[in-house]
Enzyme design. Structure first.
Site, PDB file in Angstrom:
ATOM      1  N   LYS A   1       0.842  -1.196   0.000  1.00  0.00           N
ATOM      2  CA  LYS A   1       0.000   0.000   0.000  1.00  0.00           C
ATOM      3  C   LYS A   1       0.883   1.254   0.000  1.00  0.00           C
ATOM      4  CE  LYS A   1      -3.839  -2.361   2.403  1.00  0.00           C
ATOM      5  NZ  LYS A   1      -4.632  -2.428   3.651  1.00  0.00           N
TER       6      LYS A   1
ATOM      7  N   ARG B   1      -0.655 -14.432   4.628  1.00  0.00           N
ATOM      8  CA  ARG B   1      -1.448 -13.810   5.706  1.00  0.00           C
ATOM      9  C   ARG B   1      -0.703 -13.928   7.043  1.00  0.00           C
ATOM     10  NH1 ARG B   1      -5.907 -10.557   4.554  1.00  0.00           N
ATOM     11  NH2 ARG B   1      -6.581 -11.009   6.665  1.00  0.00           N
TER      12      ARG B   1
ATOM     13  N   THR C   1      -4.884  -7.456  10.976  1.00  0.00           N
ATOM     14  CA  THR C   1      -5.246  -6.190  10.316  1.00  0.00           C
ATOM     15  C   THR C   1      -4.754  -4.961  11.066  1.00  0.00           C
ATOM     16  OG1 THR C   1      -7.238  -7.324   9.537  1.00  0.00           O
ATOM     17  CG2 THR C   1      -7.228  -4.931   9.362  1.00  0.00           C
TER      18      THR C   1
ATOM     19  N   ARG D   1       3.155  -6.170   9.521  1.00  0.00           N
ATOM     20  CA  ARG D   1       2.329  -5.099  10.102  1.00  0.00           C
ATOM     21  C   ARG D   1       2.751  -4.776  11.533  1.00  0.00           C
ATOM     22  NH1 ARG D   1      -3.496  -7.300   7.713  1.00  0.00           N
ATOM     23  NH2 ARG D   1      -3.540  -6.039   5.806  1.00  0.00           N
TER      24      ARG D   1
ATOM     25  N   ASN E   1      -1.734  -0.114   7.179  1.00  0.00           N
ATOM     26  CA  ASN E   1      -1.105  -1.372   7.603  1.00  0.00           C
ATOM     27  C   ASN E   1      -0.236  -1.985   6.514  1.00  0.00           C
ATOM     28  OD1 ASN E   1      -3.176  -2.164   5.966  1.00  0.00           O
ATOM     29  ND2 ASN E   1      -4.295  -3.306   7.529  1.00  0.00           N
TER      30      ASN E   1
ATOM     31  N   HIS F   1      -1.767  -5.443   1.618  1.00  0.00           N
ATOM     32  CA  HIS F   1      -3.000  -6.219   1.462  1.00  0.00           C
ATOM     33  C   HIS F   1      -2.595  -7.610   1.018  1.00  0.00           C
ATOM     34  CE1 HIS F   1      -6.805  -7.716  -0.112  1.00  0.00           C
ATOM     35  NE2 HIS F   1      -6.083  -8.152  -1.130  1.00  0.00           N
TER      36      HIS F   1
HETATM   37  P1  ADP Z   1      -7.202  -7.323   5.992  1.00  0.00           P
HETATM   38  O1  ADP Z   1      -6.495  -6.264   5.156  1.00  0.00           O
HETATM   39  O2  ADP Z   1      -6.358  -7.764   7.150  1.00  0.00           O
HETATM   40  O3  ADP Z   1      -7.727  -8.471   5.171  1.00  0.00           O
HETATM   41  P2  ADP Z   1      -9.955  -6.328   6.145  1.00  0.00           P
HETATM   42  O4  ADP Z   1     -10.234  -7.070   4.873  1.00  0.00           O
HETATM   43  O5  ADP Z   1     -10.865  -6.559   7.308  1.00  0.00           O
HETATM   44  O6  ADP Z   1      -8.453  -6.575   6.659  1.00  0.00           O
HETATM   45  O7  ADP Z   1      -9.974  -4.747   5.878  1.00  0.00           O
HETATM   46  C1  ADP Z   1      -9.397  -4.227   4.704  1.00  0.00           C
HETATM   47  C2  ADP Z   1      -8.587  -2.989   5.049  1.00  0.00           C
HETATM   48  O8  ADP Z   1      -9.470  -1.956   5.524  1.00  0.00           O
HETATM   49  C3  ADP Z   1      -7.567  -3.148   6.161  1.00  0.00           C
HETATM   50  O9  ADP Z   1      -6.345  -3.700   5.724  1.00  0.00           O
HETATM   51  C4  ADP Z   1      -7.411  -1.730   6.665  1.00  0.00           C
HETATM   52  O10 ADP Z   1      -6.512  -0.978   5.850  1.00  0.00           O
HETATM   53  C5  ADP Z   1      -8.820  -1.160   6.494  1.00  0.00           C
HETATM   54  N1  ADP Z   1      -9.647  -1.237   7.719  1.00  0.00           N
HETATM   55  C6  ADP Z   1     -10.235  -2.345   8.224  1.00  0.00           C
HETATM   56  N2  ADP Z   1     -10.949  -2.044   9.338  1.00  0.00           N
HETATM   57  C7  ADP Z   1     -10.802  -0.712   9.549  1.00  0.00           C
HETATM   58  C8  ADP Z   1     -11.290   0.226  10.528  1.00  0.00           C
HETATM   59  N3  ADP Z   1     -12.070  -0.158  11.539  1.00  0.00           N
HETATM   60  N4  ADP Z   1     -10.947   1.531  10.419  1.00  0.00           N
HETATM   61  C9  ADP Z   1     -10.173   1.932   9.405  1.00  0.00           C
HETATM   62  N5  ADP Z   1      -9.667   1.109   8.435  1.00  0.00           N
HETATM   63  C10 ADP Z   1      -9.972  -0.190   8.503  1.00  0.00           C
HETATM   64 MG    MG Z   2      -9.220  -8.412   3.705  1.00  0.00          MG
END
Ligand code: ADP
Ligand code: MG
Length: 188
Positions: free
Chosen positions: A10, A114, A120, A131, A151, A154
């Site tokens: 990102k 992962r 996350t 992360r 973070n 992705h």
């Molecule tokens: P991951 O990236 O670990 O698969 P998710 O698919 O749940 O996580 O969420 C996608 C992305 O959205 C996260 O990587 C993060 O950048 C953002 N995100 C998730 N939850 C939140 C939140 N509560 N507030 C702000 N950004 C969030």
């Molecule tokens: Mg995701």
């Protein structure tokens, strides 16, 4: 099982000069880079990547509510509405900013990647993960600044999303087949 997964570095990962360290973490585990490009995606491209799948919107919203409860904050909003707002934050975060898209191949690549990136929320991610090691961001800080959690990476969550997401970023002709010199040691 040898499989492929999609990773995005990102904009924070690129702007903070962490591309080499992030990529090394995957290569060190034996994952093979079969596609890689630096792009500045349009908002439409980011929307296609974070498509408005209802289950995903709900799960993002529910994770956010759970974390707010742990901080003793009451939230009455519908999880899907929270998910939609986070999706719009993600579009602001990634669109028209530098993003590296890569496809990694290896044994159980989806799960392994992962594991290497961690959970996350960087503030809760294990410090041995990308992360957890390179960020301390959290849901509450992101929410109070009305932005996505920064973070760094992705990674696809499962086989179906890996297949879909790889097609969002790559044509078949952009994915290169070759052998790593250590493949026989790892898989033979
Ligand atoms: P991951 O990236 O670990 O698969 P998710 O698919 O749940 O996580 O969420 C996608 C992305 O959205 C996260 O990587 C993060 O950048 C953002 N995100 C998730 N939850 C939140 C939140 N509560 N507030 C702000 N950004 C969030
Ligand atoms: Mg995701």
């Amino acid at each position: 099982m040898i499989e492929r997964t999609l990773v995005l570095i990102k904009p924070d990962g690129i702007k903070r000069g962490l591309v080499g360290k992030i990529t090394s973490a995957f290569e060190d585990c034996g994952l093979k880079i079969v596609g890689m490009k630096l792009v500045s995606p349009s908002p439409e491209k980011v929307q296609e990547h974070y498509n408005a799948d209802e289950n995903w919107l709900r799960s993002v919203g529910e994770k956010s509510i759970k974390s707010a409860k742990e901080r003793n904050e009451a939230i009455n909003e519908d999880p899907i509405e929270i998910g939609k707002r986070i999706r719009s934050y993600l579009i602001n975060y990634l669109a028209n900013n530098p993003v590296i898209a890569m496809v990694l191949e290896g044994n159980n690549a989806i799960e392994i990647v992962r594991k290497i990136i961690g959970s996350t929320q960087p503030s809760k991610a294990d410090p041995s993960t990308i992360r957890g090691k390179y960020s301390s961001d959290s849901y509450d800080l992101a929410d109070s600044n009305k932005r996505a959690v920064r973070n760094l990476v992705h990674a696809s969550e499962d086989k179906a999303s890996a297949e879909r997401e790889i097609k969002v970023w790559f044509n078949e002709s952009e994915l290169i087949q070759y052998s790593r010199s250590d493949e026989k040691e790892m898989y033979g």
